[in-house]
Each structure stands twice: as C-alpha cells, then as structure tokens.
Design an enzyme around this catalytic site. Sequence first.
Site, PDB file in Angstrom:
ATOM      1  N   GLY A  86       0.821  -1.201   0.000  1.00  0.00           N
ATOM      2  CA  GLY A  86       0.000   0.000   0.000  1.00  0.00           C
ATOM      3  C   GLY A  86       0.859   1.258   0.000  1.00  0.00           C
ATOM      4  O   GLY A  86       1.288   1.698  -1.057  1.00  0.00           O
ATOM      5  N   SER A 185       5.090  -5.368  -3.067  1.00  0.00           N
ATOM      6  CA  SER A 185       4.805  -3.964  -3.295  1.00  0.00           C
ATOM      7  C   SER A 185       5.397  -3.106  -2.163  1.00  0.00           C
ATOM      8  O   SER A 185       6.586  -3.190  -1.893  1.00  0.00           O
ATOM      9  CB  SER A 185       3.300  -3.744  -3.441  1.00  0.00           C
ATOM     10  N   TYR A 186       4.577  -2.309  -1.446  1.00  0.00           N
ATOM     11  CA  TYR A 186       5.126  -1.498  -0.360  1.00  0.00           C
ATOM     12  C   TYR A 186       5.637  -2.363   0.790  1.00  0.00           C
ATOM     13  O   TYR A 186       6.401  -1.888   1.639  1.00  0.00           O
ATOM     14  CB  TYR A 186       4.112  -0.480   0.153  1.00  0.00           C
ATOM     15  N   ASP A 422       5.430  -6.026 -14.815  1.00  0.00           N
ATOM     16  CA  ASP A 422       4.924  -5.030 -13.872  1.00  0.00           C
ATOM     17  C   ASP A 422       5.569  -3.683 -14.176  1.00  0.00           C
ATOM     18  O   ASP A 422       6.798  -3.585 -14.251  1.00  0.00           O
ATOM     19  CB  ASP A 422       5.257  -5.461 -12.444  1.00  0.00           C
ATOM     20  N   HIS A 475       2.450  -7.380 -11.288  1.00  0.00           N
ATOM     21  CA  HIS A 475       2.883  -6.927  -9.964  1.00  0.00           C
ATOM     22  C   HIS A 475       2.648  -7.969  -8.878  1.00  0.00           C
ATOM     23  O   HIS A 475       3.457  -8.125  -7.972  1.00  0.00           O
ATOM     24  CB  HIS A 475       2.115  -5.644  -9.639  1.00  0.00           C
TER      25      HIS A 475
END
Length: 498
Positions: A86, A185-186, A422, A475
């Site tokens: 996120g 991701s984050y 991605d 991703h």
Amino acid sequence: MAKATTLCSYKLICHCLFFSFAVLTRAAPEDALITQLPGFSANFPSNHYSGYVNIDQSHGKNLFYYFVESEGNPSEDPVVLWLNGGPGCSSFDGFIYEHGPFNFEEAKMKGGLPQMHLNPYSWSKVSNIIYLDSPVGVGLSYSKTPSDYSIGDLQTALDTHAFLLKWFELYPEFLPNPLFIAGESYAGIYVPTLSYEVVKGIDAGTQPVLNFKGYLVGNGVTDDEFDGNALVPFAHGMGLISDELYEEVKTECKGNFYIPVSDVCERKLDKVDENLQYLNIYNILEPCYHSPYAAENTDIKIRLPSSFQKLGETDRPLGVRKRMFGRAWPLRAPVRDGIVPTWPQLLNGETVPCTNDEVATTWLNDAAVRKAIHAEEETVIGNWELCTDRIYYDHDAGSMITYHKNLTSRGYRALIFSGDHDMCVPYTGSEAWTRSLGYKIVDEWRPWMFNGQVAGYLQGYENNLTFLTIKGSGHTVPEYKPQEALEFYSKFLAGKTI
C-alpha cells in the site's frame, strides 16, 4: 547433603524440561479455530485460525490475523508471515486474490456471497501461513486510540514484531519451525524493516526466541533512486517507447529519470508518460477492468498532493490496471522520505479506475463472515476496504539497501522476485539494486524451468541472495502465475535450487 542437592537439581531440570515440552505441545487457542466459512461447504484441508492480537493494552491496538496451517506437515513446515503493501492495503488481498487456500468466484445471484473452492496452488500446500492486516488501521485491524493511525515504517516494524512475539505465545507449538517473512509492493519496506527488528530481538535474547531464517520480497519498493530510474529502461525494453525517444531521454536527463534536471528533460519524460498512460500499470499485458459505477472516461485527472507535484504541474492522467495493490502513481514518483498517501487519499476517496475488489469487499463485509472469522462487526470498526484512507503514513526508514546488506551479510536467506511485466515496480530496478550490493555472483544469469518451460530468469549471489524474474507476470505474481509462484516458493523455503 551432596546427594540431596543433586536430586533437587535433577528434579528442577526435569520440571523445566517437562514445562518446556508442555508449552511447546500445547494446542492452538480453541476460540480462534474457524469451523466454517460462508460460501464454502466442504471440509478444510487443514486447520484455520483467526482473531486479534492486542499488542498494546493501554492504547487498545488490535492486529487481525488469519492463520492457515500447512496442508503438508504443519509441525515441521515453515511458518510464513505474509504482508501486503500500500501502504494501507489489507493482506486479505493475498488471501483472496493470490495464494490463499481458496479460489473465490463472484456470487451467481445479486446480493449473494462469493462461492469458494479449494486453491490447488495455495502456499499453504507447503507452509503454515499468517495473513496479517498491518499496520493498525488497515483491513480488520484497529485501535481504540485514533492517534495510532498516524504511523510510519519504523513503528510498523516495531508493532509487527510485537505481534509475532505475542502470536507465538498463543501458538508456541510452532516456535521450533523455521520462520520466514514475505510480502510484495510497499511490503518491500515492511519485510526488511520487520526482519531487522526480529534479528535485533534474537540478538538481545527477547523471548520467545524466533527461529527466523529469511525473507521474500515480490516487486517491492526499495530505494527511491533505483525505483525511480527503473521505468524508462523498462518501457524501452518492452517496446513501449521508441529508440529515438529513449536516446533523447538518456541524453537530456543524464540518466536521472525521476527528478528532471532541465526543462528539456522534463518534456521528454512527459512524452514517455504519454506513451504509457493508458496501459495497465500493474501488468502491461492485461486489459483494464471498468466498474459499472465508474465514469466512462479513463483519462481521469487527479489532484496530486504537494509532495508529489512537479514544478508547474498539479494534474495528470491516472495509469490503468486490473486491480490495485499499492501506491504506484504518478509513474515517476518513487516512494521518498515523508508522507506517503494511500490510494484513497491520492484520489480523494474516488473509485480507482480499472480496479475490481468486489469479491473481497462483499465477502469481508458480510456479518456472517465477520462472525465466522472472529472479526469485529462493522458497527465497531467500519467497512473492510482493500486499501484504506484511515491511516496517515510516513516513510521514515529511508532506503532498504542498508537493511538488505545487514540481513544478507549475516547469512539470512533472501529471495527478491519480480513479475517482469509489472510497470509499478519494474524488474529493472530490482535487478539493479540487487546487483549494486556488490556480492559475488555464484549462480550466473540463467532461465529457471517449470513443467519443461522457461518460467523466468534468476541470478544467485553469495550470502544467500537470489534475484528471480517470473516471465509474463505482473505486480502480484501469485495472482498471475500461481503454479510458477508455488514452485519457486516451495524450492526457496526448502533450501533447494530453483
């Protein structure tokens, strides 16, 4: 007297051994056991548990987890903590859409619940796995103290470490199992910062002692320079921009693609953006999902927060994708020190174009589902959202490269994997930063195979570091390539060559 002392010592030792054995073989908390799930009528292939762990009694910080025991050998298989990114996105994302025990399909009737079937490529085939909503305020996790929703990387790592220590007190029979931390991701920030806290705890003798072995990061945010400079080479390599434009950008921007060094550089980078703006940012091979409630026009303008505005520019069209899993907009705005807006904050609460989280939203906001998984009702904590605007998040840990160097130099195993289509966190950046560590190559760049086909490429370094790509994936690798994902995941956990 000597005999009496010896006997006393022997009894004490026996008592300690018995106590340790009793603790380690105690069953998991029965009140956390899930006995049924709305939308699924068959038997679970392994035990499932869920609930809250209060990590701060004075504040009322409650982190929600869903724990799936391994379908193989739960008493010996690794325990893996899974974190979505996120910041502000729930790890039920991974549970529902990626590698959880079920495949979900949309309800056949309006107002009905999604139907669930067993996922043949669930990561619980080979591991015990904890899905954690983190930090507090995300997903089903909550605090009774509103100020806790203002949080950053360092506090998130401390909180998640506190969660792990308390979780293993609840499930002490899993303490001997190898522990791995994984995310995407984050969570490229969450995973190394948490791993560092875990290792510090081990060094300090913090109880219980966790059997930490290593970590996995998929398409992870790492470093503003490497992440920021990844897009242009990726776009050129994928045939998304012309040779002429690529050479012009290289010349005018002097190799710096995310902080324009001149007006001419800025104009060239704008041309790059124009070529990319209608692609699915999370998988350039995938079409865009259009919500029936969303505007027809996909060229939607958004107002960027001041920390992401470029000089003289405040609006820009939003990149498209099938679903949304982390902050990836604007294209040339890597995560830098300071406040990182969540997706709803970035878009002023509007629906993200090309996003479809309907199945997860319907299921997790159903009262019967909430009851079955021991989650608080909506009246207490509100709606479940894939990504929330409830938190105010500060990226305060800096570059992750120093964290990776610290962990791998101590021998902890690391797998950095990357879906090669991605455009959010392109593989070009991950390949570059892993190479920048300066480690000796021990497994030279080569294809890795699955079912007799090339599944991607890898390069192995000393100190147990591996960089791996997944061919044709976006991703969220387990979503797009579930069989291949289970293959490399299984091999990595087992310490086998991929």
